[in-house]
Write a protein that holds these residues in place. Structure first.
Motif, mmCIF file in Angstrom:
data_model
loop_
_atom_site.group_PDB
_atom_site.id
_atom_site.type_symbol
_atom_site.label_atom_id
_atom_site.label_comp_id
_atom_site.label_asym_id
_atom_site.label_seq_id
_atom_site.Cartn_x
_atom_site.Cartn_y
_atom_site.Cartn_z
ATOM 1 N N UNK A 1 6.475 -7.096 6.297
ATOM 2 C CA UNK A 1 6.005 -7.258 7.622
ATOM 3 C C UNK A 1 5.204 -5.817 8.130
ATOM 4 N N UNK A 2 6.112 -4.853 7.616
ATOM 5 C CA UNK A 2 5.472 -3.625 8.082
ATOM 6 C C UNK A 2 4.126 -3.365 7.462
ATOM 7 N N UNK A 3 3.718 -3.587 6.120
ATOM 8 C CA UNK A 3 2.736 -3.309 5.375
ATOM 9 C C UNK A 3 1.644 -4.476 5.407
ATOM 10 N N UNK A 4 1.941 -5.423 6.408
ATOM 11 C CA UNK A 4 1.030 -6.637 6.670
ATOM 12 C C UNK A 4 1.010 -7.538 5.654
ATOM 13 N N UNK A 5 1.840 -7.656 4.813
ATOM 14 C CA UNK A 5 1.888 -8.715 3.674
ATOM 15 C C UNK A 5 2.669 -9.884 4.165
ATOM 16 N N UNK A 6 2.123 -10.964 4.100
ATOM 17 C CA UNK A 6 2.964 -12.041 4.632
ATOM 18 C C UNK A 6 3.603 -12.824 3.511
#
Length: 70
Positions: free
Chosen positions: A63-68
């Motif tokens: 989530x922090x890295x924007x990977x769903x």
């Protein structure tokens, strides 16, 4: 490299997969940053080992890295 991680996890080499993943997280010229396949492989390894806190930690980093997750 996500495929390599998946292969390591599926062949029972989860520790090696995690070591490679950690190197990917640091970022090197030789290895790309983790993608969704990489994260999923490490997530599966944690779940298979019943390491629930580790699995939740991986999801948080995703989530922090924007990977769903998929």
């Amino acid at each position: 490299t996500g495929i390599v991680l998946q292969s390591l996890v599926s062949s029972g080499q989860a520790d090696d997969a995690r070591e490679l993943f950690d190197v990917m997280m640091v970022g090197t010229k030789q290895l790309p940053s983790p993608n969704v396949t990489s994260y999923n492989a490490i997530l599966v390894a944690a779940i298979n080992a019943r390491q629930w806190d580790e699995a939740l930690s991986v999801v948080d980093v995703m989530k922090e890295k924007g990977v769903l997750p998929n």
